[in-house]
Scaffold this motif. Structure first.
Motif, short mmCIF file in Angstrom:
data_model
loop_
_atom_site.label_atom_id
_atom_site.label_comp_id
_atom_site.label_asym_id
_atom_site.label_seq_id
_atom_site.Cartn_x
_atom_site.Cartn_y
_atom_site.Cartn_z
N LYS A 182 1.01 -1.20 0.08
CA LYS A 182 0.01 -0.10 0.09
C LYS A 182 0.96 1.33 0.09
O LYS A 182 0.46 2.32 -0.48
CB LYS A 182 -0.82 0.13 1.28
N GLN A 183 2.08 1.32 0.60
CA GLN A 183 2.87 2.38 0.49
C GLN A 183 4.41 1.96 0.65
O GLN A 183 4.73 0.94 1.54
CB GLN A 183 2.37 3.38 1.96
N ALA A 184 5.11 2.62 0.12
CA ALA A 184 6.83 2.43 0.30
C ALA A 184 7.35 3.88 -0.21
O ALA A 184 7.33 4.01 -1.25
CB ALA A 184 7.21 1.55 -0.82
N THR A 217 13.93 -6.86 -12.65
CA THR A 217 14.34 -7.91 -11.81
C THR A 217 13.39 -8.35 -10.88
O THR A 217 13.32 -9.15 -10.30
CB THR A 217 15.50 -7.50 -11.04
N ALA A 218 12.40 -7.19 -10.40
CA ALA A 218 11.45 -7.50 -9.44
C ALA A 218 10.50 -8.34 -9.95
O ALA A 218 10.10 -9.01 -9.26
CB ALA A 218 10.65 -6.10 -9.24
N LYS A 219 10.11 -8.36 -11.24
CA LYS A 219 8.97 -9.22 -11.78
C LYS A 219 9.45 -10.64 -12.10
O LYS A 219 8.97 -11.48 -11.63
CB LYS A 219 8.75 -8.75 -13.18
N LYS A 220 10.88 -10.55 -12.16
CA LYS A 220 11.61 -12.10 -12.28
C LYS A 220 11.77 -12.30 -10.76
O LYS A 220 12.51 -13.77 -10.80
CB LYS A 220 12.71 -11.96 -13.20
N LYS A 247 16.04 4.81 -8.35
CA LYS A 247 14.90 4.13 -8.34
C LYS A 247 14.96 2.79 -7.60
O LYS A 247 15.66 2.16 -7.72
CB LYS A 247 14.59 4.15 -9.85
N LEU A 248 13.82 2.52 -6.78
CA LEU A 248 13.85 1.17 -6.21
C LEU A 248 12.32 0.80 -6.13
O LEU A 248 11.42 1.59 -6.33
CB LEU A 248 14.18 1.24 -4.54
N TYR A 249 12.19 -0.65 -6.35
CA TYR A 249 11.00 -1.33 -6.39
C TYR A 249 10.89 -2.44 -5.37
O TYR A 249 11.82 -2.93 -4.85
CB TYR A 249 10.77 -1.85 -7.77
N ILE A 250 9.56 -2.62 -4.94
CA ILE A 250 9.21 -3.51 -3.86
C ILE A 250 8.12 -4.63 -4.29
O ILE A 250 7.15 -3.90 -4.72
CB ILE A 250 8.82 -2.74 -2.66
N VAL A 270 4.40 -5.31 -8.52
CA VAL A 270 5.53 -4.71 -7.89
C VAL A 270 5.31 -3.02 -7.92
O VAL A 270 4.43 -2.43 -8.53
CB VAL A 270 6.57 -4.74 -9.53
N LYS A 271 5.69 -2.43 -6.73
CA LYS A 271 5.24 -1.27 -6.63
C LYS A 271 6.86 -0.31 -6.75
O LYS A 271 7.89 -0.53 -5.67
CB LYS A 271 4.56 -1.11 -5.25
#
Length: 276
Positions: A182-184, A217-220, A247-250, A270-271
């Motif tokens: 919900k939040q990052a 890389t997040a999706k994989k 940039k960062l993804y969670i 991915v968010k």
């Protein structure tokens, strides 16, 4: 058949010795299974190789018949035996040695061996101390293996552990539902920290989050910069590496516990980490 194999070897030797083409004949009158029996020289020869399946002791007289230029060979007596197999099975647990495969003892002897065809204490496998889950350290043989009874045929004895009437099998743990990031947020004042808020999943015991440097890389789900477990829905993930990435993804997933083992649900979407 074992007797056939013995006869073939004996016949081969006789043929080589005589150095002629001969016909091998055997004496069926000398084939018998009798405990303590003696050989019988009836010499009722036949050109058929005898067969036998019953356990016991067998005598076969063999000779090679010559032609017009050669005399018959001297009769040659062979003796062989077929065993009485005694098999032990276990149900609902294991033998005391930790194995569960069937065990077998072959009882056999020649007529001139002074041995009784009975089970000895060491022939009977130890059992009763290794029940499976849901069974007790109690049980019984379908028929108690005898130590003083003559064995005259193939036997099978089965030991069965007693089921535990109070046993309740553990419930199967299903996978938890899918959570949502919900939040990052990563603040300029604290670039090494990311504040995370997740959506609650019913029945979940905790959550795992993973931080990546790119959406690909997040999706994989490969090459995560940082992974963390949390039992809370709001928490902070820290790493010195966060500072150098623009940039960062969670993504996150919930888990349940099956004993001590974690059972994971599906990863969330991915968010992208928001900067403030």
């Amino acid at each position: 058949m074992f007797i056939k194999r013995i006869l073939k070897r004996v016949c081969s030797v006789l043929l080589v010795v005589m150095l002629v083409t001969t016909t091998v004949i055997v004496d069926p009158g000398n084939i018998f299974a009798e405990e303590g029996g003696k050989e019988k020289g009836l010499y009722q020869y036949s050109d058929k190789i005898p067969t036998q399946t019953e356990p016991g002791i067998y005598y076969v007289w063999v000779k090679a018949v010559g032609d017009n230029s050669h005399t018959d060979s001297q009769p040659f007596r062979t003796k062989t035996k077929i065993v009485y197999p005694v098999t032990f099975k276990v149900v609902g647990g294991k033998w005391d040695d930790g194995t569960s495969a069937d065990k077998r003892v072959d009882l056999s002897r020649y007529d001139d061996e002074d041995l009784a065809l009975v089970l000895k204490p060491e022939d009977i496998p130890g059992v009763g101390n290794k029940p499976n889950e849901g069974y007790l350290k109690e049980g019984s043989w379908d028929v108690e293996p005898p130590l003083d009874t003559l064995i005259s045929e193939a036997k099978t004895y089965t030991y069965t552990y007693k089921t535990d009437p109070n046993y309740k099998p553990p419930e199967k743990v299903t996978k938890p539902g899918k959570t949502k990031v919900k939040q990052a947020i990563k603040k300029k004042k604290t670039p090494k920290k990311i504040s995370i808020k997740l959506k609650k999943v019913k029945g979940a015991k905790g959550y795992q989050v993973a931080v990546y440097k790119s959406k690909k890389t997040a999706k994989k789900n490969k090459k995560a910069i940082k992974k963390k477990y949390s039992k809370k829905l709001k928490f902070t993930v820290k790493s010195k590496k966060f500072k150098k990435y623009k940039k960062l993804y969670i993504r996150a997933r919930a888990y349940k516990l099956d004993g001590k083992k974690k059972v994971f649900g599906k990863w969330s979407k991915v968010k992208k980490v928001k900067k403030k």
